[in-house]
Design an enzyme around this catalytic site. Structure first.
Site, short mmCIF file in Angstrom:
data_model
loop_
_atom_site.label_atom_id
_atom_site.label_comp_id
_atom_site.label_asym_id
_atom_site.label_seq_id
_atom_site.Cartn_x
_atom_site.Cartn_y
_atom_site.Cartn_z
N GLU A 419 0.81 -1.22 0.00
CA GLU A 419 0.00 0.00 0.00
C GLU A 419 0.85 1.27 0.00
O GLU A 419 0.78 2.08 0.90
CB GLU A 419 -0.92 0.01 1.23
CG GLU A 419 -2.01 -1.04 1.18
CD GLU A 419 -3.16 -0.68 0.27
OE1 GLU A 419 -3.11 0.36 -0.42
OE2 GLU A 419 -4.13 -1.47 0.24
N GLU A 489 -3.87 -10.55 -0.21
CA GLU A 489 -4.71 -10.49 0.99
C GLU A 489 -6.13 -10.82 0.56
O GLU A 489 -6.62 -10.31 -0.44
CB GLU A 489 -4.72 -9.08 1.62
CG GLU A 489 -3.38 -8.65 2.17
CD GLU A 489 -3.35 -7.22 2.70
OE1 GLU A 489 -4.41 -6.67 3.04
OE2 GLU A 489 -2.25 -6.66 2.76
C1 IPT Z 1 -5.15 -3.77 3.58
C2 IPT Z 1 -3.77 -3.63 4.12
O1 IPT Z 1 -2.82 -3.99 3.15
C3 IPT Z 1 -3.52 -4.43 5.34
O2 IPT Z 1 -2.34 -3.98 5.93
C4 IPT Z 1 -4.68 -4.30 6.29
O3 IPT Z 1 -4.80 -2.99 6.69
C5 IPT Z 1 -5.93 -4.73 5.61
O4 IPT Z 1 -6.16 -3.94 4.50
C6 IPT Z 1 -7.14 -4.59 6.47
O5 IPT Z 1 -7.06 -5.16 7.70
S1 IPT Z 1 -5.48 -2.26 2.76
C7 IPT Z 1 -7.19 -2.06 2.46
C8 IPT Z 1 -7.37 -0.70 1.87
C9 IPT Z 1 -7.77 -3.06 1.57
#
Ligand code: IPT
Length: 954
Positions: A419, A489
């Site tokens: 990010e 993720e």
């Molecule tokens: C995404 C992040 O990469 C991760 O660090 C964490 O914050 C996660 O979300 C949520 O828990 S960023 C999000 C804008 C999809």
């Protein structure tokens, strides 16, 4: 009072450069023979409110720090001193200071650390020495014996300083000034607690003359010939020994031998040694080749499927200071739950963790210590990754990661960070990494055009889009279209959930281009707290915070698995076991291994009780192969429900689990569930104040059930509300689905029950009601029909929506209160909780638990603990059978109390056990950061009818 001066003494704090004085980065290793002295332990500590509050006289020899406090190194000072040293701050992506790069607030907690040490008697007189810092957040200046040796940033990266010329046998004074905020903080905006301190080890390393400096192990594997090729490039010439392979070769020279390759499934490591004139260094060599070929990520010639997880380093008392045992616990838990990959979100982990990944077998995406997420608030203006002034800092971080970690076979991808938007600095990092290590691939999610990366990576893409990507119908740049896809993720494991994992896995397995994903995230970052149990954002009085968004892991802070992990284990199991009619189909879903390391067992259950069991001979199927196997002749099961359960177990002990550990399982029905039947032979009788029917008595005026036999029952009535989950709360910015707000606006948490009629017939007591929220015209017409055969009592609930319902219901069922209940037994899904889109791991059988054990301790209390597919449950003196199967929860507090609680410590057991018997639940989804429940898991407001049969247990 102190003022910020114009003097340059503290300019380094806001300087975008990575620092000065440190040695070039190199491989992290433990020497076999060079001495090392740990400088961990109690250090003197003085906290100042600003960077420049104190001069550097404390670094001088002879300074009297007797009046200072103490902290433990490694450690974060805000987690020590019971609040006297400040407190943790949690923000997700917002910078907890004004976005004014590279400036940081004048209020900049600064910890002066002091440690006096003697050299051990046997410390060699010759050679040099370095001091290594494995992790300091966020910026440090270092003095040894009064000499300023440099300053650095890059919190989760190692920094070494040459100090041999400064050391003396006794009374060395190591002084370290650590600033919480620095220009480096702009590059470290990860979603986690801000925790300043020297949080990883500090070590003094002797560097013998002719000792090893840096080296790079290149160990590839040719899957066509079965040969491994080894070449160790070393700054200092020497020899490379690998006894098991009869290798004794000069550094820089290649040698080829027949080897067993390394993979996450079979992590074969060869012990070796690098020997230079002055030092011996152990090597652990894993032969493997990672390539991008035919648009796929292939290791040793085979495409791999990542069944991964994102791991932040976390310990509820120690923060990001993890000991070896805790790291090992993480790896063992992952292996035991079928996880085969880790993304080290969002920084390089402690190096020992990577040793464990090599040893036990996990594919690793090693991620750089870089995130500038807070710049999104200003449309990424002034983003450091797109500003050449910051590029040296970015390249320094890339080099410190790659050089430190390059000898780990487990690492298959280098990740630029997380990010951070897009920009020239990222391109520079990718170019440098590709040049330095062409034998691994480069990952970065933020660039959807895939200019710099070797994989198209996304986070939280919804199922529909993932399918389009799998079909290669997603378009994108030419470069991207040729790349494989991973979700770095997905499956946001916040609170109850994540739902929909099985649906993702089906897609990953269906389309070659989809090479799997990494669940967000491994562990809840709850902080142990004396009053709150576990604290989350806001509990330390932060003026800006993101609440419990920091609690979104597959394991709880004490590392007990949450139901999400159990579900994930089932969804990604490496053997599929399915079938019907007495034939079981076994499919090997490993990428490399055959099934010879597993033993198979079958068992046969009648009404959930195992009546026969045996072993099943399964051939050593190769990856991708299936076999259909006939189960034995099924025993009789007259009038009862029967099923097969087949399990795949470890046939012998492994490094990560014992013989008998269950790797995979499946159930095959041998008959359908048996529905309870009650002949409606009894007639309701109106007494003075009560109506009686069979064993039950009802309020004569309202028709509300009062008791069944001697068991007092707080009237069962329709219930549609659940204590909203983190996923029900949802987010505006990701999925846009916020059921909690929709449901509360509609008023589903405050339904009113209007009594229409109480009717006594020949064979039934019928109570007609309308259930609806204030201020709305929609409602549910609910009819309760009670019948009995004299000993058993049947309730049929018919629900008819009235008006125009546009929202799904949270749940649909009845709730009732029992005055005494503790032990619960049931036949149905278990042992853990299950909701419509999280029920793969729910196994049909006989289970028991206490009411307390039925609760899942989500850090922010919310709906939890439902057992699904229940045929019958016994509790509080009652047996309750369902027609059809149902789901139940039982708690010592009401849904309203659960809904209102913010921490587990708010929940106080009352006198009544509240039981919900549910015909349906709305899916859980993953919309705390991802998609909501898929349509097939919605609980629509539609006509429904369901029954329960009650009887008293004697
Ligand atoms: C995404 C992040 O990469 C991760 O660090 C964490 O914050 C996660 O979300 C949520 O828990 S960023 C999000 C804008 C999809």
């Amino acid at each position: 009072m102190s003022f910020r001066t114009t003097s340059s003494a503290f300019d380094y704090v806001e300087d975008v450069s990575p620092g000065s004085g440190a040695l070039p980065p190199r491989a992290w290793y433990a020497s076999s023979d060079a001495k090392a002295l740990s400088l961990d332990g109690a250090w003197r500590f003085r906290l100042s409110a600003t960077a420049d509050a104190e001069d550097d006289s404390f670094a001088e020899e002879g300074y009297d720090a007797a009046g200072w406090a103490e902290v433990t190194v490694p450690g974060h000072w805000v987690l020590q001193g019971d609040g006297a040293f400040g407190l943790p701050i949690y923000t997700n992506h917002l910078y907890p200071f004004p976005v004014d790069p590279p400036h940081v607030p004048t209020e900049n907690p600064t910890g002066d650390h002091l440690r006096v040490f003697d050299l051990p008697e046997d410390w060699p007189a010759d050679g040099g020495a370095v001091i290594r810092f494995d992790g300091v957040e966020s910026c440090a200046r270092v003095w040894l014996n009064g000499t300023d040796i440099g300053e650095f940033k890059g919190s989760r990266l190692a920094h070494e300083f040459a100090v041999g010329h400064l050391l003396k046998p006794k009374g060395n004074v190591l002084a370290v000034r650590v600033h919480q905020w620095s220009a480096g903080s702009y590059l470290e905006d990860q979603d986690q607690w801000w925790l300043p301190g020297i949080f990883r080890e500090v070590t003094l390393l002797h560097r013998p003359a002719g000792g090893v400096l840096d080296f790079f192990v290149h160990a590839s594997y040719d899957h066509l010939t079965g040969e491994g090729t080894l070449r160790v490039d070393s700054d200092v010439d020497g020899r490379v020994l690998v006894p098991a392979l009869d290798i004794d070769v000069a550094t820089g020279e290649s040698v080829t031998a027949l080897v067993a390759p390394w993979s996450a499934e079979s992590p074969r490591l060869y012990d070796g040694e690098l020997v230079t004139e002055g030092e011996r260094v152990p090597l652990r060599i894993g032969f493997r080749t990672v390539v991008l070929e035919d648009g796929l990520i292939k290791v040793n010639g085979k495409a791999v499927l990542f069944k991964g997880v994102n791991r932040h380093e976390w310990h509820p008392e120690k923060g990001r200071t993890l000991d070896l045992a805790t790291m090992r616990e993480d790896v063992l838990l992952m292996k035991r739950h079928n996880i085969n990959a880790v993304r080290t979100s969002h920084y390089p982990p402690h190096p020992a963790f990577l040793d464990l990944c090599d040893e036990y077998g996990l594919w690793v995406i090693d991620e750089c210590d870089l995130e500038t997420h807070g710049f999104t608030e200003q449309d990424w203006r002034d983003n450091p990754v797109d500003d050449d002034r910051w590029t040296p800092a970015l390249l320094d971080r890339a080099a410190r990661m790659v050089e430190r970690d390059k000898n780990h076979p487990s690492i298959v991808f280098w990740s630029l960070g997380n990010e951070a938007g897009t920009g020239r600095g990222l391109t520079a990092m990718a170019e440098w990494i590709h040049g330095r290590d062409p034998e691994r691939l480069v990952h970065y999610e933020g660039d959807w055009n895939c200019r710099d990366t070797d994989v198209y990576s996304r986070m939280y893409a919804f199922h529909g889009e993932v399918e389009q990507i799998g079909k290669r119908l997603d378009g994108g740049t030419q470069g991207r279209r040729e790349l494989p896809f991973i979700q770095c993720e997905y499956g946001h494991a916040m609170g109850n959930g994540p739902g929909g994992l099985a649906d993702y896995q089906e897609l990953f397995e269906k389309y070659d281009r989809l090479q799997g994903g990494f669940i967000w995230e491994w562990i809840d970052h709850g902080v142990q707290h004396p009053e709150l149990g576990y604290a989350y954002g806001g509990d330390f009085g932060e003026e800006l915070h993101d609440g419990n968004f920091v609690c979104d892991g597959l394991i709880f802070p004490d590392r007990t698995p949450s139901p999400g992990l159990i579900e994930y284990k089932k969804v990604i199991e490496p053997v599929r076991i399915e079938g019907a009619d007495g034939t079981v189909r076994v499919t090997n879903k490993y990428d490399f291994a055959d099934l010879s390391q597993l033993a198979f067992e079958w068992s046969y259950q009648v009404d959930g009780e195992t009546v026969e069991a045996g072993t099943l001979a399964v051939p050593a199927l190769a990856p991708g192969e299936s076999a259909d196997l006939k189960l034995p002749e099924s025993p009789a099961h007259e009038g009862a429900e029967a099923q097969w359960t087949v399990r795949a177990l470890l046939a012998s002990d492994t490094a990560w689990a014992e013989k008998g550990h269950v790797v995979a399982w499946g159930q095959l029905p041998a008959s359908s569930p048996v529905r309870p039947s009650v002949a409606a032979t009894d007639r309701p009788v109106r007494g003075e104040r009560l109506i009686t029917l069979g064993p039950a008595s009802f309020d004569g005026r309202t028709g509300a059930l009062k008791a069944i036999g001697g068991v007092a029952v707080e009237s069962p009535r329709l219930d549609v509300w659940r204590a909203t989950t983190d996923n029900d709360e949802g987010t505006e910015w990701n999925s846009g689905i916020q059921y909690s707000a929709l449901w509360r606006t509609l008023g589903l948490h405050r339904m009113r029950h209007r009594l229409g009629a109480v009717e006594l017939d020949e064979d039934a007591l019928t109570v007609r009601t309308r259930v609806a929220p204030a201020a709305r015209e929609v409602g549910l017409n609910v009819v309760y029909r009670w019948t009995s055969d004299g000993s058993r009592l049947r309730l049929t609930v018919s629900v008819g929506p009235d008006g125009e319902w546009t929202q799904p219901l949270p749940r649909l069922g009845i709730r009732l209160g029992l005055s005494e209940a503790d032990q619960v037994r049931w036949f149905g899904g278990g042992p853990g909780e299950a909701y419509p889109d999280t029920r793969k791991a729910s196994m049909v059988g006989r289970w028991d638990a206490t009411v307390d054990e039925l609760q899942t301790p989500y850090l922010r209390p919310q709906e939890n603990g439902a057992r699904a597919d229940v045929r019958w449950v016994e509790l509080g003196g009652l047996r309750i059978e369902g027609d059809p199967e149902f789901s139940f929860t039982a708690r010592r507090w009401t849904t309203e109390q659960l809904d209102a609680a913010t921490h587990l410590t708010d929940l106080r057991a009352g006198d009544t056990v509240w039981v919900n018997l549910d015909h349906g639940h709305h899916g859980v989804g993953s919309q705390s950061c991802g998609p909501g429940p898929l349509p097939q898991y919605h609980l629509r407001a539609e006509p429904a009818a369901f029954s329960f049969v009650f009887s008293v247990i004697d």
